[in-house]
Structure formats: structure tokens, C-alpha cells
Design a protein around this motif. Structure first.
Motif, PDB file in Angstrom:
ATOM      1  N   UNK A 117       0.816  -1.222   0.000  1.00 33.10           N
ATOM      2  CA  UNK A 117       0.000   0.000   0.000  1.00 33.10           C
ATOM      3  C   UNK A 117       0.850   1.273   0.000  1.00 33.10           C
ATOM      4  N   UNK A 118       0.446   2.219  -0.834  1.00 33.70           N
ATOM      5  CA  UNK A 118       1.158   3.491  -0.856  1.00 33.70           C
ATOM      6  C   UNK A 118       1.100   4.168   0.515  1.00 33.70           C
ATOM      7  N   UNK A 119      -0.021   4.017   1.208  1.00 30.87           N
ATOM      8  CA  UNK A 119      -0.108   4.663   2.509  1.00 30.87           C
ATOM      9  C   UNK A 119       0.882   4.049   3.503  1.00 30.87           C
ATOM     10  N   UNK A 120       1.190   2.752   3.318  1.00 29.31           N
ATOM     11  CA  UNK A 120       2.209   2.129   4.167  1.00 29.31           C
ATOM     12  C   UNK A 120       3.580   2.722   3.879  1.00 29.31           C
ATOM     13  N   UNK A 121       3.853   2.966   2.609  1.00 28.50           N
ATOM     14  CA  UNK A 121       5.139   3.545   2.219  1.00 28.50           C
ATOM     15  C   UNK A 121       5.247   4.983   2.743  1.00 28.50           C
ATOM     16  N   UNK A 122       4.192   5.741   2.574  1.00 27.05           N
ATOM     17  CA  UNK A 122       4.228   7.137   3.018  1.00 27.05           C
ATOM     18  C   UNK A 122       4.388   7.235   4.526  1.00 27.05           C
ATOM     19  N   UNK A 123       3.832   6.276   5.262  1.00 26.92           N
ATOM     20  CA  UNK A 123       3.950   6.276   6.729  1.00 26.92           C
ATOM     21  C   UNK A 123       5.157   5.474   7.207  1.00 26.92           C
ATOM     22  N   UNK A 124       5.800   4.785   6.286  1.00 27.04           N
ATOM     23  CA  UNK A 124       6.979   3.966   6.576  1.00 27.04           C
ATOM     24  C   UNK A 124       6.699   2.957   7.689  1.00 27.04           C
ATOM     25  N   UNK A 125       5.626   2.193   7.505  1.00 25.45           N
ATOM     26  CA  UNK A 125       5.223   1.222   8.514  1.00 25.45           C
ATOM     27  C   UNK A 125       6.066  -0.047   8.441  1.00 25.45           C
ATOM     28  N   UNK A 126       5.921  -0.871   9.463  1.00 30.32           N
ATOM     29  CA  UNK A 126       6.742  -2.064   9.635  1.00 30.32           C
ATOM     30  C   UNK A 126       6.324  -3.192   8.688  1.00 30.32           C
ATOM     31  N   UNK A 127       7.234  -4.155   8.530  1.00 31.14           N
ATOM     32  CA  UNK A 127       6.952  -5.399   7.817  1.00 31.14           C
ATOM     33  C   UNK A 127       7.246  -6.545   8.780  1.00 31.14           C
ATOM     34  N   UNK A 128       6.320  -7.457   8.886  1.00 32.26           N
ATOM     35  CA  UNK A 128       6.484  -8.579   9.798  1.00 32.26           C
ATOM     36  C   UNK A 128       7.637  -9.473   9.353  1.00 32.26           C
ATOM     37  N   UNK A 129       8.485  -9.875  10.297  1.00 33.17           N
ATOM     38  CA  UNK A 129       9.551 -10.820  10.004  1.00 33.17           C
ATOM     39  C   UNK A 129      10.859 -10.211   9.558  1.00 33.17           C
ATOM     40  N   UNK A 130      10.967  -8.878   9.579  1.00 36.34           N
ATOM     41  CA  UNK A 130      12.193  -8.196   9.165  1.00 36.34           C
ATOM     42  C   UNK A 130      12.250  -6.830   9.825  1.00 36.34           C
ATOM     43  N   UNK A 131      13.460  -6.274   9.911  1.00 37.15           N
ATOM     44  CA  UNK A 131      13.561  -4.906  10.417  1.00 37.15           C
ATOM     45  C   UNK A 131      13.425  -3.879   9.302  1.00 37.15           C
ATOM     46  N   UNK A 132      13.234  -4.348   8.058  1.00 35.57           N
ATOM     47  CA  UNK A 132      12.997  -3.442   6.944  1.00 35.57           C
ATOM     48  C   UNK A 132      11.569  -2.908   7.012  1.00 35.57           C
ATOM     49  N   UNK A 133      11.363  -1.764   6.365  1.00 32.83           N
ATOM     50  CA  UNK A 133      10.054  -1.128   6.392  1.00 32.83           C
ATOM     51  C   UNK A 133       9.463  -1.050   4.988  1.00 32.83           C
ATOM     52  N   UNK A 134       8.224  -0.585   4.933  1.00 33.26           N
ATOM     53  CA  UNK A 134       7.537  -0.472   3.644  1.00 33.26           C
ATOM     54  C   UNK A 134       8.337   0.377   2.665  1.00 33.26           C
ATOM     55  N   UNK A 135       8.941   1.422   3.146  1.00 35.18           N
ATOM     56  CA  UNK A 135       9.700   2.315   2.273  1.00 35.18           C
ATOM     57  C   UNK A 135      10.926   1.621   1.686  1.00 35.18           C
TER      58      UNK A 135
END
Length: 432
Positions: A117-135
């Protein structure tokens, strides 16, 4: 792909798009499921599929709201809109609906857009199972030209596979049996050449293999390319041969050329897809002002022609109309036992001939039954003379047969003449 077949036969079901666009509700899903369980399940129909925008509270038609707010969890994963799917409250997602559908002896499917989701990228939300984020995993140049919800996922980035693993883990926990992934089957465009979507299809395939639940993967929209068949056979259970198919004669006319191009490629677990069946009561909420609310524009002859082509070709069958409004004719299209036997058991379907828009197809079963379908794509009544040498029959033979639509039993001989209505067909089941 796994050796376990999730689509041994072409999937058969109902999808909400043709009647409700992006706006289907829980009541409508379950109402159509109850109809299927009571009237169609015994004929092989089993999937109830919730199409696009189920995470959007404001969805109201086929017309997308640009940059609409979507319901999303803390890990960048879309979840159902509670105002449309009340049982999803409390983080339950689609599980309560899937449970009810499973209790009816049916299976449940959802639609998703490729990407994050673009809104996840804009908010830079988390991704389960990694320390990487949507961005970190977004491919901002990879976008859908007709829907603003998502950015593509950059498969080369750490966290990309974890993102897709996380959403399919969620779907498996809900009890999802079928996922239609959109903006993905037209794999000859976009930034990640030689085929946009190839890398995301692989991520999705890997995620399904890991999720612990058998899930049918359907790729949409088309047209997919025949020269990419090996990739599609390796990675998908269904893929669209065409863009969205609606109740327009010119689209049905064009499907014969597409089916001929893909003939012989479908096989156990892998099915080229002619798209949905826009039959019965469609367009209920496909436009904001409801002006498209209608019974299908196809004539009865065209509807029989459509079903015959889809079934002899062995396309998946996804009915698009509001099932609860079926009239006897529409129900008859979906419960014709000989037609559905051809769909389930036919093999080696191919176009035999096409001359002046008289098209002939044949297929056969393992136990020797043959199917002969003759289509008239003309706007006038046409008389067709049977040529047994074209069908592999002895020219002096007299073959016993049943015409699938009328139920008439009889025999055919070389040189017999058959009159076909405009945009009509006959389909013969010929005894072994």
C-alpha cells in the motif's frame, strides 16, 4: 510449484465484480454462498470470491476513489473494512466469513493488488519478520495506471519476500483458498523488463508455498502472452488471456481467436482464463448512479455460445451475476450436466476449422467420448454441412450423439446439414 494440485480441474465459482464492482458487502458474499451451496455445489461450483477494494470503507462501484484511505494493520497489510464486513472486527479479518463459507462445503477467495500500500510507504510502517520497512521495499516507479492503492515491490530488496510471506501467512490464517492478484498478468509492460510482474509473481509463488495452506493463484488482468507460457505454467494456476470481459458481442467474437492461440496449453493445475461470465443480473453497483444495473446484454443464443466455448476450451468458470436473481434460463446454463462433463473431462481441445465465421472445435475424454461444437459467429442464420473427414470420423460412419443444449438424441452422418442461429451454436456429445 508444489506437486500437490490445488486446481486439478478448472476452478468454478462466483466473483463479486460483475454485479457489485468494488463495493460488495458481507451479506452479499454470504447470500451468494448460500445460493451456491443450495443450487450449484452438486454441479462442481465451489468458490466464492470477494473482488477488489475490500479494505476500502468508501468503495461504492467500479469507479475507484483516488488515494482512498484503506484499512491496514501495523505490518503494512490490508485488512477488511469493518463497515462492509462487520464480522472482521477485533482483528478477525475474513476468518468468520471464510468459516461460514467452509461450513457450507464451499471455498473462499479474495482479490488483491500486487505490491504494497502506498499509505504504508508514506507512513513507513513495519513489515512482519524483518527490520525493513515499507519504504525499503517499495518500487515507486512501478504503479498501476488505473488504481492508486499500491506501489510495486522491488524484489531485489531485503524484506520484499518477507512482506509477501506475511500477507499470505495472514490469508492462510483467515482460511483463504483462492487469491486473484491484479495488475500482474499483463507481463509485457512496466519497469522490471523483460516482463513487469515477473519478479513479484515469483515472490507470491514462494509465499504461497510457505504459507501452509493450499491456495489457488489467479493472475489478472490480461492479455498474458503465449510466448510466456512456460513461466506461467511454472508459477500460476490461472492467468487471464484478455482484459476485462463484459457482455459485448465484439468481445465474445474476439475470444475465439484468443482461445485458438492458447489451445493445448491448459493442463492439470494450470489454466488459461477467458475471464468471468457476465451473465444473469449484473451491474447492480458497478456505477455510482446505478445506471448499468441490468440483465446481461447477451442474447440466449450468445449465452449458450459463450458457455460452450468456455467449457470446451476448459477455461475457469467464474460467474459474475447476482446468483440470487437467477432466472430458470440462467440457472440452466450453470447446471447443464453434459456441458459441465465436457468442461471437467474433455481433453486436447482444439479449433478444427474457421471459415466465413463458422468455427468448429473438438475435444475428447479419456474414455473415448468426443465433443463437436459448431459456432456461427455470423449475424445471419447459416447452414453448415458436416464433413466427417475434418473430425476424424469415417466418412461412411453413423455416429450416435446427444446435442448438449437441447438434449436431443440421435445420430450424425457425413454431409448432414445443420442450421445455426445468428451467434448460435450446437454442441454434440458423441458416444465412444
Amino acid at each position: 510449484m508444489s506437486d500437490k494440485h490445488v486446481a486439478k480441474y478448472p476452478p468454478m465459482g462466483w466473483n463479486s465484480w460483475d454485479c457489485y464492482g468494488a463495493s460488495v458487502t458481507e451479506e452479499e458474499l454470504l447470500g451468494n454462498a448460500r445460493y451456491m451451496a443450495e443450487n450449484l455445489k452438486e454441479y462442481g461450483w465451489e468458490y466464492i470470491v470477494c473482488d477488489i477494494q475490500w479494505s476500502e470503507p468508501t468503495a461504492d462501484s467500479c469507479w475507484y476513489h483516488k488515494f482512498a484511505e484503506l484499512n491496514m494493520d501495523e505490518y503494512s497489510r490490508l485488512i477488511p473494512a469493518e463497515n462492509r464486513f462487520p464480522s472482521s472486527k477485533g482483528g478477525q479479518g475474513f476468518k468468520p466469513i471464510a468459516d461460514q463459507i467452509h461450513d457450507m462445503g464451499l471455498k473462499f477467495g479474495i482479490h488483491i493488488m500486487r505490491g504494497i500500500p502506498r499509505q504504508a510507504v508514506h507512513r513507513n510502517t513495519k513489515i512482519l519478520g524483518t527490520d525493513k520497512t515499507a519504504r525499503d521495499i517499495a518500487h515507486p516507479a512501478s504503479i498501476c495506471v488505473w488504481n492508486t492503492d499500491m506501489y510495486g515491490v522491488d524484489a531485489s530488496q531485503e524484506g520484499a519476500q518477507e512482506y509477501y510471506d506475511s500477507i499470505f501467512e495472514l490469508y492462510a490464517s483467515w482460511g483463504v483458498d483462492y487469491v486473484k492478484v491484479d495488475d500482474l498478468a499483463r507481463v509485457d509492460v512496466g519497469p522490471d523488463a523483460p516482463g513487469a510482474g515477473f519478479s513479484e509473481i515469483r515472490l507470491i509463488r514462494n509465499a504461497i508455498e510457505k504459507c501452509g495452506r493450499p491456495i489457488v493463484l489467479s493472475l489478472s488482468p490480461g492479455p498474458a502472452r503465449v510466448d510466456q507460457k512456460e513461466f506461467l505454467l511454472e508459477n500460476a494456476n490461472m492467468w487471464r488471456m484478455t482484459d476485462d470481459f463484459w457482455d459485448k458481442w465484439e468481445l465474445l467474437y474476439g475470444m475465439f481467436e484468443r482461445a485458438d492461440a492458447w489451445a493445448g496449453i491448459g493442463c492439470k493445475d494450470h489454466w488459461p482464463d477467458c475471464d468471468m461470465l457476465p451473465l444473469g443480473h449484473i451491474g447492480v453497483r458497478t456505477t455510482p448512479d446505478r445506471h448499468d444495473d441490468r440483465m446481461t446484454n447477451f442474447t440466449q443464443d450468445e449465452q449458450r455460445l459463450l458457455m460452450t466455448l468456455w467449457c470446451i476450451f476448459r477455461s475457469p468458470l467464474m460467474f459474475g451475476g447476482e446468483l440470487r436473481d437467477n432466472d430458470p434460463f440462467t440457472l440452466g446454463l450453470l447446471t447443464n450436466k453434459k456441458l459441465l462433463k465436457m468442461h471437467r473431462d474433455g481433453r486436447k481441445a482444439r479449433q478444427i476449422s474457421r471459415k466465413k465465421d463458422i468455427v468448429t472445435w473438438m475435444s475428447k475424454t479419456k474414455d473415448g467420448i468426443k465433443y463437436l461444437a459448431i459456432f456461427n459467429l455470423n449475424d445471419e442464420v447459416k447452414e453448415v454441412k458436416l464433413k466427417f473427414e475434418d473430425y476424424g470420423f469415417d466418412k461412411d460412419a453413423k455416429v450416435s450423439c446427444t446435442e448438449i443444449w437441447s438434449g436431443r438424441q440421435g445420430s450424425l452422418e457425413n454431409g448432414d446439414k445443420i442450421a445455426l442461429n445468428p451467434h448460435g451454436c450446437m454442441c454434440f456429445e458423441i458416444e465412444a
